[in-house]
Motif scaffolding. Structure first.
Motif, PDB file in Angstrom:
ATOM      1  N   THR A 267       0.130  15.926 -55.422  1.00 15.37           N
ATOM      2  CA  THR A 267       1.508  15.906 -54.917  1.00 15.37           C
ATOM      3  C   THR A 267       1.659  15.767 -53.408  1.00 15.37           C
ATOM      4  OG1 THR A 267       1.596  18.286 -54.580  1.00 15.37           O
ATOM      5  CG2 THR A 267       2.202  17.481 -56.760  1.00 15.37           C
TER       6      THR A 267
ATOM      7  N   LEU B 108      -8.998  17.844 -32.887  1.00 10.79           N
ATOM      8  CA  LEU B 108      -8.216  17.947 -34.126  1.00 10.79           C
ATOM      9  C   LEU B 108      -6.975  17.067 -34.032  1.00 10.79           C
ATOM     10  CD1 LEU B 108      -8.541  21.772 -34.739  1.00 10.79           C
ATOM     11  CD2 LEU B 108      -9.297  20.000 -36.325  1.00 10.79           C
TER      12      LEU B 108
ATOM     13  N   TYR C 114       1.788  18.181 -51.633  1.00  9.77           N
ATOM     14  CA  TYR C 114       2.446  19.472 -51.365  1.00  9.77           C
ATOM     15  C   TYR C 114       3.942  19.370 -51.050  1.00  9.77           C
ATOM     16  CZ  TYR C 114      -2.516  20.517 -50.662  1.00  9.77           C
ATOM     17  OH  TYR C 114      -3.877  20.593 -50.807  1.00  9.77           O
TER      18      TYR C 114
ATOM     19  N   GLN D 156       3.581  10.520 -52.057  1.00 13.25           N
ATOM     20  CA  GLN D 156       3.192  11.696 -51.266  1.00 13.25           C
ATOM     21  C   GLN D 156       1.748  12.105 -51.562  1.00 13.25           C
ATOM     22  OE1 GLN D 156       6.539  13.935 -52.649  1.00 13.25           O
ATOM     23  NE2 GLN D 156       7.816  13.373 -50.903  1.00 13.25           N
TER      24      GLN D 156
ATOM     25  N   HIS E  14     -13.555  18.811 -47.046  1.00  9.02           N
ATOM     26  CA  HIS E  14     -12.172  19.219 -46.824  1.00  9.02           C
ATOM     27  C   HIS E  14     -11.171  18.177 -47.278  1.00  9.02           C
ATOM     28  CE1 HIS E  14     -12.813  23.002 -45.120  1.00  9.02           C
ATOM     29  NE2 HIS E  14     -12.997  22.682 -43.858  1.00  9.02           N
ATOM     30  N   ILE E  15     -10.458  18.460 -48.368  1.00 16.76           N
ATOM     31  CA  ILE E  15      -9.277  17.655 -48.647  1.00 16.76           C
ATOM     32  C   ILE E  15      -8.113  18.354 -47.940  1.00 16.76           C
ATOM     33  CG2 ILE E  15     -10.280  16.997 -50.871  1.00 16.76           C
ATOM     34  CD1 ILE E  15      -8.019  18.540 -52.261  1.00 16.76           C
ATOM     35  N   LEU E  16      -7.060  17.636 -47.668  1.00 16.66           N
ATOM     36  CA  LEU E  16      -5.983  18.250 -46.895  1.00 16.66           C
ATOM     37  C   LEU E  16      -5.314  19.373 -47.673  1.00 16.66           C
ATOM     38  CD1 LEU E  16      -6.321  15.661 -45.102  1.00 16.66           C
ATOM     39  CD2 LEU E  16      -3.951  16.123 -44.453  1.00 16.66           C
ATOM     40  N   ASN E  17      -5.117  20.492 -47.011  1.00 14.46           N
ATOM     41  CA  ASN E  17      -4.379  21.575 -47.640  1.00 14.46           C
ATOM     42  C   ASN E  17      -2.944  21.579 -47.109  1.00 14.46           C
ATOM     43  OD1 ASN E  17      -4.677  22.635 -45.100  1.00 14.46           O
ATOM     44  ND2 ASN E  17      -5.618  24.542 -45.761  1.00 14.46           N
ATOM     45  N   SER E  18      -2.167  22.531 -47.580  1.00 19.47           N
ATOM     46  CA  SER E  18      -0.723  22.501 -47.304  1.00 19.47           C
ATOM     47  C   SER E  18      -0.389  22.530 -45.816  1.00 19.47           C
ATOM     48  CB  SER E  18      -0.057  23.679 -48.003  1.00 19.47           C
ATOM     49  OG  SER E  18      -0.665  24.890 -47.579  1.00 19.47           O
ATOM     50  N   THR E  19      -1.165  23.305 -45.056  1.00 20.08           N
ATOM     51  CA  THR E  19      -0.788  23.446 -43.648  1.00 20.08           C
ATOM     52  C   THR E  19      -1.158  22.211 -42.816  1.00 20.08           C
ATOM     53  OG1 THR E  19      -2.854  24.629 -43.275  1.00 20.08           O
ATOM     54  CG2 THR E  19      -0.895  25.967 -43.595  1.00 20.08           C
ATOM     55  N   SER E  20      -2.015  21.360 -43.356  1.00 19.32           N
ATOM     56  CA  SER E  20      -2.391  20.154 -42.607  1.00 19.32           C
ATOM     57  C   SER E  20      -1.540  18.948 -42.999  1.00 19.32           C
ATOM     58  CB  SER E  20      -3.858  19.800 -42.871  1.00 19.32           C
ATOM     59  OG  SER E  20      -4.674  20.888 -42.610  1.00 19.32           O
ATOM     60  N   MET E  21      -0.784  19.079 -44.076  1.00 17.63           N
ATOM     61  CA  MET E  21      -0.025  17.925 -44.557  1.00 17.63           C
ATOM     62  C   MET E  21       1.350  17.863 -43.906  1.00 17.63           C
ATOM     63  SD  MET E  21      -0.897  15.487 -46.572  1.00 17.63           S
ATOM     64  CE  MET E  21       0.554  14.830 -47.362  1.00 17.63           C
ATOM     65  N   PRO E  22       1.703  16.680 -43.417  1.00 21.51           N
ATOM     66  CA  PRO E  22       3.073  16.527 -42.925  1.00 21.51           C
ATOM     67  C   PRO E  22       4.016  16.405 -44.118  1.00 21.51           C
ATOM     68  CG  PRO E  22       1.952  14.418 -42.902  1.00 21.51           C
ATOM     69  CD  PRO E  22       0.937  15.438 -43.351  1.00 21.51           C
ATOM     70  N   LYS E  23       5.280  16.548 -43.837  1.00 23.51           N
ATOM     71  CA  LYS E  23       6.272  16.246 -44.868  1.00 23.51           C
ATOM     72  C   LYS E  23       6.341  14.723 -44.932  1.00 23.51           C
ATOM     73  CE  LYS E  23      10.835  17.553 -46.346  1.00 23.51           C
ATOM     74  NZ  LYS E  23      11.669  18.747 -46.348  1.00 23.51           N
ATOM     75  N   VAL E  24       6.037  14.178 -46.085  1.00 25.55           N
ATOM     76  CA  VAL E  24       5.964  12.720 -46.192  1.00 25.55           C
ATOM     77  C   VAL E  24       7.324  12.156 -46.595  1.00 25.55           C
ATOM     78  CG1 VAL E  24       4.884  10.805 -47.427  1.00 25.55           C
ATOM     79  CG2 VAL E  24       3.519  12.800 -46.770  1.00 25.55           C
TER      80      VAL E  24
ATOM     81  N   GLU F 260      -3.293  16.213 -35.651  1.00 25.75           N
ATOM     82  CA  GLU F 260      -2.226  16.687 -36.521  1.00 25.75           C
ATOM     83  C   GLU F 260      -1.297  15.515 -36.804  1.00 25.75           C
ATOM     84  OE1 GLU F 260       1.161  20.197 -36.621  1.00 25.75           O
ATOM     85  OE2 GLU F 260      -0.182  20.073 -34.917  1.00 25.75           O
TER      86      GLU F 260
ATOM     87  N   GLN G  46      -1.688  12.029 -49.077  1.00 24.10           N
ATOM     88  CA  GLN G  46      -2.647  13.131 -48.919  1.00 24.10           C
ATOM     89  C   GLN G  46      -4.077  12.603 -49.066  1.00 24.10           C
ATOM     90  OE1 GLN G  46      -4.887  14.642 -51.128  1.00 24.10           O
ATOM     91  NE2 GLN G  46      -5.077  16.749 -50.440  1.00 24.10           N
TER      92      GLN G  46
END
Lengths: 740, 281, 157
Positions: free
Chosen positions: C136, A611, C138, A637, A669-679, A613, A641
């Motif tokens: 977005t 995996l 997120y 952003q 699987h598209i990226l969900n909130s927990t997999s996305m970094p703060k861009v 991250e 994603q």
């Protein structure tokens, strides 16, 4: 120049108010008296003759009609054609006579309720006589399109090279995954026009196809763009609309044609999968001498955009690095899989996915920092396209890298990041660049019109054929109009496409043209109308232009120190000169420069689970000018994603028989909130000539460079040479196994 | 003729419904799998016995020497329950890792077990804890069966047509436990492989007893004996011994003919380490 | 079957097929079209509503199961013409693009704040892990929730 009041500001989108309250009506929320529901029946075999027995299904209570190939007009079309001047191979019917991929539309069930429709579909008996399908590029032999683009003499450059670095990579078919599934509504309007409500990108394209297929004059087909729950290219070519129009035409009833998620994955279009071979020739000093790229594009079962995407993919490769001797060979093939279609970035993500990994490999061979190597080879401001295409414009890609390196602390991180490694986790940083266009000039017709009117109460209507895909395009146009006309933004309303009521626009919302082309048209219209207002005022008052200034809906007479509202002047002018206060602008885009971005990523790779991250991400964009920084950040952003998905998880998984395994979000699987970094985002705003207030495109550009930046970071972390997208956990573990 | 939707108010009522249950009748708990199945497979003429709000099945009880978890207790309730966190920590972790917030708010432990999906996250925990499953039939008779025996294959259990899981019984013990899973992303993911480990530590932090069950490497969770053997008698500090060979061998034995074994052999190393880390936490 | 349910504060007593999905009941029978359907399999979160203070996917609940319960949809968040702080924050921070995920997204966040008024960033992300957004990335959604908390979300529970 006056200080800008609206352009460059974080103006809040008007439509967000209703969206936050659930009041916005999307096409799937629309209801009509006597409305019927319709759903397509999608083929379940990749390549088969079909025989459909509808007897039992027709008995279901509430079923009005079941259409198959026999029932539809024998008109072949290519839904890709978006302008009267574009002709592409026509090989699809409203309902096809054969199943050419799992998802091919072979029947339409129409009934009084969704329940009846679903029940009838379950009762439809379909016999398949299977033939051998062609799945994937490795099996493909039937060419859909082929073209070579060449500058200079790459073979000679290869002879002079110190190193030639070759990479072969693949990119997957990708589902757009707009959260709103495809749908549209057809009906006859109160004047007998065939009216189609559609969340679409080019209303006039639907109009063209419906008119052609049903043999109805263009002036009797009306297409109205509805609020759109995301498109990303997926709702670009008309898929459902001509079929819904046909059903309404035949049954004389309003018809809502809807899809669920699985249908939307199987029965629409995808980003084209590719297999790309890159060979780059360099000298020891780190200068790229020549490059050869061969791209094989999986066009899917119908021709659709095979030519356009193959060309778009190739053309971008001549507009990022300064390479005099370069050859691009693009070949698109038919396969028995979901057809290709527009997808955010249109070829650029695939092109850069492989070439930018190859660039890193070249830098590695030369033992150079990948940023430094790029800085040595990227194009300069004002560069010309060596193929003779439109000028590249005010290219600030080098500045993107330099600013990005600093903000990302690139040098220090690149040197020390491996110190963070543990037995289990490897860390890496990587970067990549990308480029994308600003419209169609140089390739296809790119013109638009704006009918700008100032009403007697001082309100403003920008009448034009815009399609807001969800990005906030209307707000951008509103800002530009308010700025140019010098009026309060709240007074400005902008229309969306309605083919019988809004003026002509050649290409709709695609090809990253709206801000750059349509925005420039709005600016011109606004400035002209403001001038007309001033001229009228001077004529009415018998004063000189020098004696007046405008400000926020008012004109000041400096001589008399009196102020008049725009509204007062309109009323007086209409009475005195018997002419309304409006301008009509026809705008042809004079240029098609490039937008650029450099993306920087830090990843943490789990060497056991495979995996990845993404723990930090910075995107630096050369966008000329941010009309609305809040929307620009949102575009970037969201684009990141999209692109991280391409790098790590997204792939429409099709087995050797052509069956699709990823038919819903539990498997796709598209990226969900927990997999996305703060861009983190940064913009270089250096003013693009011809762009409104210097602006150029960002939305598509945002999906180009992140994926290769992440793959480069993974390769740096693991010392691998991954060129296959997506880099799934299985792929990463396999690469590590190969190494040990 | 029964109604299409029965919401039993008491046990007798439930038994009557079970008695009339036919092949078109489904027992509905959280519905996160069943209702989707209806839509996906175009099943329309179904009847429902809805037990999701049946209060008898909704509680977590401390029986002194055991914990009784009603079959319709949701993942969210399990994840946040103090008693479960203390006594069956692996179950709390497993529930925490099921689906999304929306799914955890509806999905039930009884449903997870009765579905017997290969990737069901609470099942290895119930196996490791040797949970007893309380089952009621239409004659108001109660029987008990070990979770390990109840699940017989992928989607298969010993549950008869007129039976329903009422609760899950887990004995209290001095064991601590942990759970881990590997999916294709960090959260909201179907387990490619999951596991529960239950250990007994002595005063010197040496592992005196251990039970490990791994899911999704067979039709139902398997007991990872090779790995257990490797860990037994060692301290909980994983760096002190080499587990990798036994883990690979365990996977090889479980799925010798599956192409996914190459990945799972490596992934399971991370899995076991995560599980042990969850115990230490 | 007669169902008693409170929807957005209003008592509803209706004779309805209990095997209908909650999403269809809300959209088709109550015309609450703010409830969106994006995947029909509980994976995208667009159909999220609050059922007895918890976020649930209304595509995987049957109407019969909400008898005697309380539901809040996006239409019920506004109080006396005043937007909920979350709605305001989503608008002002730019957390809304195409808007299709927005109702479900806001309701997942609302359910979070009803039970945990001061969540951490990780808790916010976890609350919306089942709400997919394609526009977005997120980032602004998480920022909007943080802003709403900062502004005081007027938790009335």
């Amino acid at each position: 120049m006056k200080e800008l009041r609206y352009v460059g500001q974080r103006i809040i989108r008007e439509d967000s108010y209703d969206k936050a309250r659930g009041k916005t009506i999307y096409v799937g929320d629309m209801k009509r008296a006597n409305m019927l529901y319709a759903k397509l029946v999608l083929g379940q075999k990749a390549h088969a003759e079909i025989e459909i027995d509808k007897t039992e299904a027709m008995l279901v209570d509430g079923i009005e009609a079941i259409f198959t190939h026999e029932d539809v007009p024998k008109v072949q079309y290519n839904a890709f054609e978006w302008h009267s001047s574009i002709k592409a191979p026509r090989d699809e019917y409203l309902l096809n006579n054969k199943a050419r991929y799992v998802g091919d539309r072979i029947a339409l069930v129409v009934g009084k309720s969704k329940k009846a429709v679903e029940e009838a579909i379950a009762k439809l008996s379909i016999a398949y006589k299977e033939e051998k399908p062609v799945i994937g590029l490795d099996e493909a032999t039937s060419l859909a399109f082929s073209k070579e683009i060449s500058t200079g003499d790459y073979e000679k450059a290869f002879e002079n090279a110190d190193y030639i670095i070759k990479d072969i990579g693949t990119t997957p078919k990708i589902h757009h995954a707009a959260i709103e599934p495809h749908a549209c509504l057809a009906e006859f309007d109160d004047r007998g026009n065939l009216l189609i409500w559609a969340p679409c990108q080019v209303a006039s394209q639907i109009q063209i196809h419906v008119s052609n297929i049903l043999n109805i004059p263009l002036n009797r087909v009306r297409v109205v763009k509805t609020v759109m729950g995301g498109s990303f290219g997926g709702k670009s070519i008309p898929i459902l609309e001509p079929i819904a129009a046909f059903a309404t035409y035949r049954l004389n009833r309003p018809v809502l044609l809807y899809m669920n998620r699985t249908d939307t994955i199987l029965g629409t279009v995808t980003r084209n999968a590719t297999k790309i071979t890159v060979e780059t020739a360099v000298n020891k000093e780190g200068k790229i001498l020549g490059r050869k790229i061969e791209a094989h594009v999986d066009g899917g079962a119908y021709n659709t955009n095979a030519a356009a995407v193959t060309m778009a993919l190739g053309k971008k490769l001549f507009r990022l690095y300064d390479i005099k001797d370069q050859c691009y060979i693009g070949k698109a093939y038919y396969t028995n899989t979901i057809p290709g279609g527009a997808c955010r970035g249109y070829g650029s993500p695939q092109a850069h996915a492989i070439t930018e990994v190859n660039i890193d490999n070249v830098a590695k061979t030369l033992n150079m920092d990948p940023c430094e190597f790029r800085l040595k080879n990227l194009i300069e401001d004002g560069a010309k396209d060596p193929t003779g295409s439109t000028d590249i414009g005010n290219a600030k890609i080098k500045e993107c890298i330099i600013k990005g390196m600093e903000a990302f602390n690139w040098k220090e991180k690149r040197k020390n990041i491996r110190n963070k490694n543990t037995n289990r986790y490897s860390y890496g940083i990587g970067m990549a660049c990308g480029t994308h266009g600003n419209g169609y000039t140089g390739a296809y017709p790119d013109y638009t019109s704006v009918d700008l009117r100032l009403f007697s109460d001082g309100s403003v209507l920008v009448n034009m054929s815009i399609h807001d895909l969800g990005c906030g395009t209307l707000t951008i146009m509103q800002q530009i109009a308010a700025e140019a006309l010098d009026i309060e933004i709240e007074k400005v309303k902008v229309t969306e496409a309605d083919t019988l009521n809004t003026p002509a626009d050649s290409a709709g919302t695609q090809a990253s043209r709206v801000t750059y082309v349509c925005g420039a048209a709005v600016k011109e219209a606004g400035e002209k109308l403001r001038q007309k207002l001033i001229d009228t005022f001077c004529k009415l008052k018998g004063i000189n232009q020098d004696d007046v200034i405008t400000s926020q809906g008012y004109i000041f007479n400096k001589q008399s120190n009196q102020k008049y509202s725009y509204s007062e002047i309109v009323v007086e002018a209409e009475k005195t000169f018997q002419e309304d206060m409006s301008v009509f602008i026809k705008y042809k885009s004079p240029a098609n420069p490039a937008s650029f971005a450099a993306c920087f990523a830090e990843v943490k790779v789990d060497k056991y689970t495979g995996l990845v991250e993404v723990i930090d991400f910075l995107a630096v964009h050369d966008i000329g000018k941010s009309i609305n920084p809040m929307l620009v950040e949102g575009q970037i952003q969201g684009g990141v994603q999209f692109s991280i998905g391409m790098a790590l998880t997204e792939d429409i998984d099709i087995d050797s028989k052509g069956n699709v395994k990823s038919t819903n979000f539990s498997k796709y699987h598209i990226l969900n909130s927990t997999s996305m970094p703060k861009v983190r985002t940064m913009t270089i705003e250096a003013n693009e000539p011809y762009g409104p207030y210097g602006a150029k495109s960002v939305g598509e550009m945002a999906t180009v460079a992140p994926a290769p930046a992440i793959i480069n970071a993974i390769n740096f972390a693991l010392d691998t040479n991954i060129t296959t997208y997506p880099a799934t956990p299985e792929l990463i573990i396999n690469e590590l196994n190969k190494k040990s | 003729m029964m109604n299409s939707f029965i919401e039993p108010k008491n046990i007798e009522h439930l038994c009557d419904a079970l008695n009339e249950k036919d092949e078109n009748t489904y027992i509905l708990a959280g519905g996160t799998d069943l209702i989707i199945k209806f839509a996906k497979e175009n099943i329309s003429n179904f009847k429902i016995i809805d037990i999701s709000s049946f209060s008898n099945f909704r509680s977590i009880e401390d029986l002194g020497d055991a914990i009784k978890i009603g079959s319709c207790v949701t993942m969210t309730e399990i994840e946040n329950n103090k008693l479960i966190k203390k006594e069956i920590p692996a179950l709390a972790t497993a529930a925490y890792n099921v689906g999304s917030t929306q799914i955890r708010n509806r999905a039930t432990i009884g449903g997870n077990l009765a579905n017997a999906a290969q990737c069901g996250d609470t099942i290895p925990v119930l196996f490791a804890y040797d949970a007893d499953i309380e089952i009621l039939n239409s004659l108001n008779q109660v029987r008990y069966e070990k979770a390990r025996d109840l699940v017989t294959g992928i989607g298969k259990t010993t549950l008869k047509k007129d039976e329903v899981i009422t609760s899950i019984l887990i004995k209290k013990s001095k064991y601590s436990s942990g759970f881990s899973k590997v999916g294709s992303r960090k959260s909201v993911t179907i387990s490619k492989i999951n596991c529960c480990g239950k250990i007994l530590l002595d005063e010197d932090n040496v592992i005196r007893d251990i039970e490990i069950y791994m899911g999704a490497v067979g039709v139902k969770p398997i007991k990872a004996e090779l790995i257990e053997k490797e860990i037994l008698g060692k301290s909980l500090e994983i760096s002190s011994y080499n587990l990798e060979e036994s883990i690979k061998e365990q996977i090889e034995r479980a799925i010798p003919n599956r192409s996914s074994k190459h990945y799972k052999k490596i992934a399971a190393i991370g899995l076991i380490k995560d599980m042990l880390a969850d115990i230490r936490r | 079957m007669f169902i008693n349910v409170i929807v957005n504060g209003e008592k509803i007593n209706i004779d309805i097929n209990p095997t209908k999905r909650l999403v269809d009941f809300l959209r088709d029978d109550l015309n609450l079209t703010g409830v969106k359907e994006g995947c029909s399999e509980g994976e995208c979160g667009a159909c999220t509503v609050i059922l007895d203070r918890k976020a649930v996917a209304s595509c995987s609940v049957l109407v019969g199961q909400v008898n005697g319960k309380e539901i809040i949809t996006i239409e019920g968040l506004e109080k006396d013409g005043e937007l909920d702080a979350l709605q305001r924050a989503f608008i002002e921070i730019g957390a809304i693009q195409c808007g299709f995920c927005t109702p479900g997204m806001i309701l997942s966040c609302k359910a979070l704040l009803m039970n945990n008024p001061f969540p951490t960033e990780d808790e916010i992300k976890r609350a919306i892990e089942g709400n997919l957004c394609r526009c977005t990335g997120y980032t602004k959604i998480v920022e909007a929730v943080q802003s709403a908390i900062e502004w005081g979300h007027g938790n009335d529970e």
